[in-house]
Design a protein around this motif. Structure first.
Motif, short mmCIF file in Angstrom:
data_model
loop_
_atom_site.label_atom_id
_atom_site.label_comp_id
_atom_site.label_asym_id
_atom_site.label_seq_id
_atom_site.Cartn_x
_atom_site.Cartn_y
_atom_site.Cartn_z
N ASP A 103 -41.34 9.59 -44.19
CA ASP A 103 -41.91 10.92 -43.92
C ASP A 103 -41.96 11.18 -42.61
O ASP A 103 -43.04 11.41 -42.07
CB ASP A 103 -43.17 10.78 -44.49
N PRO A 104 -40.88 11.30 -41.88
CA PRO A 104 -40.67 11.68 -40.57
C PRO A 104 -41.02 13.09 -40.22
O PRO A 104 -40.98 13.89 -41.11
CB PRO A 104 -39.20 11.37 -40.01
N GLY A 105 -41.08 13.30 -38.81
CA GLY A 105 -41.46 15.07 -38.45
C GLY A 105 -42.54 15.02 -37.57
O GLY A 105 -42.68 16.11 -36.93
N ALA A 106 -43.62 14.01 -37.64
CA ALA A 106 -44.92 14.25 -37.24
C ALA A 106 -44.73 14.38 -35.43
O ALA A 106 -45.13 15.06 -34.85
CB ALA A 106 -45.55 13.24 -37.26
N ALA A 107 -43.55 13.70 -34.86
CA ALA A 107 -43.31 13.62 -33.53
C ALA A 107 -43.07 14.86 -33.23
O ALA A 107 -43.35 15.33 -31.99
CB ALA A 107 -42.22 12.53 -32.92
N MET A 108 -42.05 15.76 -33.91
CA MET A 108 -41.42 17.13 -33.43
C MET A 108 -42.86 17.96 -33.47
O MET A 108 -42.72 18.87 -32.65
CB MET A 108 -40.31 17.27 -34.43
N VAL A 109 -43.51 17.89 -34.64
CA VAL A 109 -44.57 18.65 -34.87
C VAL A 109 -45.42 18.56 -33.43
O VAL A 109 -46.07 19.81 -32.85
CB VAL A 109 -45.39 18.38 -36.07
N MET A 110 -45.86 17.36 -33.05
CA MET A 110 -46.73 17.29 -31.97
C MET A 110 -45.93 17.84 -30.62
O MET A 110 -46.81 18.53 -29.66
CB MET A 110 -46.99 15.83 -31.66
N ALA A 111 -44.83 17.60 -30.48
CA ALA A 111 -43.98 18.00 -29.49
C ALA A 111 -44.04 19.72 -29.36
O ALA A 111 -44.28 20.22 -28.22
CB ALA A 111 -42.55 17.67 -29.37
N MET A 112 -44.02 20.40 -30.40
CA MET A 112 -44.12 21.95 -30.52
C MET A 112 -45.64 22.33 -30.31
O MET A 112 -45.62 23.44 -29.60
CB MET A 112 -43.69 22.34 -31.72
N LEU A 113 -46.70 21.39 -30.88
CA LEU A 113 -47.83 21.91 -30.23
C LEU A 113 -47.83 21.74 -28.87
O LEU A 113 -48.78 22.56 -28.16
CB LEU A 113 -48.88 21.03 -31.27
N LEU A 114 -47.55 20.67 -28.22
CA LEU A 114 -47.52 20.63 -26.83
C LEU A 114 -47.16 21.60 -25.81
O LEU A 114 -47.43 22.09 -24.92
CB LEU A 114 -47.07 19.10 -26.39
N GLU A 115 -46.06 22.13 -26.63
CA GLU A 115 -45.10 23.21 -25.98
C GLU A 115 -46.18 24.40 -25.50
O GLU A 115 -45.95 25.01 -24.40
CB GLU A 115 -44.01 23.58 -26.62
N LYS A 116 -47.12 24.72 -26.37
CA LYS A 116 -47.98 25.88 -26.29
C LYS A 116 -48.95 25.71 -25.01
O LYS A 116 -49.39 26.71 -24.52
CB LYS A 116 -48.97 25.96 -27.65
N ALA A 117 -49.03 24.34 -24.66
CA ALA A 117 -49.83 24.17 -23.38
C ALA A 117 -48.96 24.17 -22.02
O ALA A 117 -49.76 24.02 -20.93
CB ALA A 117 -50.56 22.91 -23.52
N ILE A 118 -47.95 24.27 -22.20
CA ILE A 118 -46.80 24.29 -21.02
C ILE A 118 -46.53 25.54 -20.55
O ILE A 118 -46.52 26.68 -21.49
CB ILE A 118 -45.58 23.49 -21.48
N PRO A 119 -46.72 26.03 -19.33
CA PRO A 119 -46.52 27.32 -18.79
C PRO A 119 -44.99 28.18 -19.21
O PRO A 119 -44.18 27.30 -19.57
CB PRO A 119 -46.23 27.17 -17.20
N PRO A 120 -45.00 29.21 -19.55
CA PRO A 120 -44.07 29.80 -20.22
C PRO A 120 -42.61 29.61 -19.60
O PRO A 120 -41.79 29.54 -20.01
CB PRO A 120 -44.35 31.51 -20.23
N ARG A 121 -42.82 29.58 -18.19
CA ARG A 121 -41.40 29.54 -17.46
C ARG A 121 -40.96 28.10 -17.69
O ARG A 121 -39.70 27.91 -17.40
CB ARG A 121 -41.73 29.56 -15.94
N LEU A 122 -41.56 27.20 -18.28
CA LEU A 122 -41.03 25.82 -18.44
C LEU A 122 -40.80 25.43 -19.79
O LEU A 122 -40.47 24.49 -20.21
CB LEU A 122 -41.89 24.68 -17.76
N ARG A 123 -41.11 26.31 -20.89
CA ARG A 123 -41.04 26.13 -22.19
C ARG A 123 -39.72 26.25 -22.77
O ARG A 123 -38.52 26.79 -21.92
CB ARG A 123 -41.71 27.10 -22.96
N LEU A 124 -39.24 25.52 -23.58
CA LEU A 124 -37.87 25.41 -24.06
C LEU A 124 -37.51 26.52 -25.00
O LEU A 124 -38.04 26.84 -25.94
CB LEU A 124 -37.47 24.14 -24.97
N SER A 125 -36.11 27.08 -24.86
CA SER A 125 -35.72 28.17 -25.75
C SER A 125 -35.14 27.35 -26.92
O SER A 125 -35.10 26.16 -27.14
CB SER A 125 -34.41 28.75 -24.90
N ASP A 126 -34.74 28.04 -27.90
CA ASP A 126 -34.46 27.76 -29.38
C ASP A 126 -33.18 26.70 -29.11
O ASP A 126 -32.94 25.62 -29.62
CB ASP A 126 -33.97 28.57 -30.13
N ILE A 127 -32.36 27.40 -28.21
CA ILE A 127 -30.88 26.45 -28.07
C ILE A 127 -31.19 25.34 -27.22
O ILE A 127 -30.70 24.26 -27.65
CB ILE A 127 -29.99 27.50 -26.96
#
Length: 321
Positions: free
Chosen positions: A210-234
């Protein structure tokens, strides 16, 4: 004598005797018998005095900040005298007291004006800062030089006419270090997700499907990162493909080092929690937040290990034993 003659005489006097300080033109001189300053001598401005030089104001301020006990909603509360007075005025105004309504209207208007003035001044200061630092960054880029480092970064400043400037990034060295750790953690979680998807069993032999938890945590962490440093979909897709293309053996080495580097060492071969476990955590947290907002749960008491009937009932319903 004619009006024309009077005018010529006036011109002659100005030519012969001149005009200037103490000798204004005849047409602008004060009429005889009329004061040139009917309002009188202006009142001298009061000198600026410190609070120490105004002991009565100091005593008033001290009394205004003094804490007093009141009953609100049947429960005792503690608030400052100034807050108590303001509440009393507002309550009377709401009840229809005309004098209180006028006072409240005036106070609100003055408070709004003062707030707007303060927000405007603060916004102007930080807008100037943003413009100056952005110009320096663009100048460095044009010259092909390394970008200078600014705290706060101009792109991390958001100005609002109602709330004033807001910072969505680090403002000092400590926060900058925290941001750098967050960026490293995001990269580590993306790498961990790749290993999770390549694995079928945990280090202790238990099955892992049942993988996928690490990516969920990474995406949640992204919300706490300044917009200028967030990753685009690409950029997200590029990173996923990058680590998916690395052998499991290499990923094990990279992750072992990466977790230690950010101060969260993991055993070799560590895998994330099952995705369903993480999902339940967030569901439980959301349910608890709603109960707290409704006033049904006392999280402070729960943090002290004190669980009343409502807390125990909530935990039983959510399966939190």
């Amino acid at each position: 004598m004619s009006a024309e003659g009077d005018g010529n005489d006036d011109i002659k006097r100005q030519v012969l005797f001149g005009t200037g300080y103490g000798k204004p033109p005849m047409a602008t001189r004060f009429e005889k018998g009329r004061s040139g300053n009917p309002a009188g001598r202006p009142r001298r401005a009061a000198p600026d005095l410190s609070m120490a030089e105004q002991p009565m104001l100091g005593a008033v301020l001290k009394a205004a900040n003094k804490k007093i006990q009141m009953i609100e909603g049947g429960k005792p509360i503690e608030l400052s005298a100034r807050d108590a007075v303001a509440q009393k005025i507002f309550v009377d105004a709401i009840k229809g007291n005309a004098r209180s309504q006028g006072l409240v209207s005036d106070l609100i208007t003055r408070a709004d004006e003062a707030h707007a003035r303060e927000m405007r001044q603060r916004n102007e200061l930080w807008e100037w800062y943003k413009a100056a630092k952005t110009a320096q960054l663009e100048d460095a880029k044009r010259r092909g030089e390394p970008a200078p480092s600014f705290l706060p970064h101009p792109d991390d400043i958001v100005t609002d006419p109602h709330t004033g400037p807001r910072f969505v990034g680090p403002v000092d060295e400590d926060e900058q270090r925290e941001l750098e750790r967050a960026l490293q953690l995001r990269e580590t979680l993306i790498m961990q997700d790749a290993l999770d998807h390549k694995s079928t069993h945990r280090p202790d032999g238990r099955q892992f499907n049942d993988p996928g938890a690490a990516m969920v945590m990474a995406m949640l962490l992204e919300k706490a990162i300044p917009p200028r440093l967030r990753l685009s979909d690409i950029e997200w897709i590029h990173r996923q493909f990058k680590y998916e293309g690395i052998s499991k053996r290499t990923l094990l080495k990279l992750l072992f080092t990466a977790w230690r580097k950010i101060g969260r060492p993991r055993q070799r071969g560590y895998l994330s929690l099952d995705l369903r476990v993480v999902k339940k955590w967030f569901e439980d947290f959301g349910a608890m937040y709603q109960e707290v907002q409704a006033g049904n749960l006392d999280v402070d008491a729960m943090a002290r290990g004190e669980f009343d009937h409502a807390a125990l009932d909530f935990m039983e319903r959510r399966g939190l034993h």
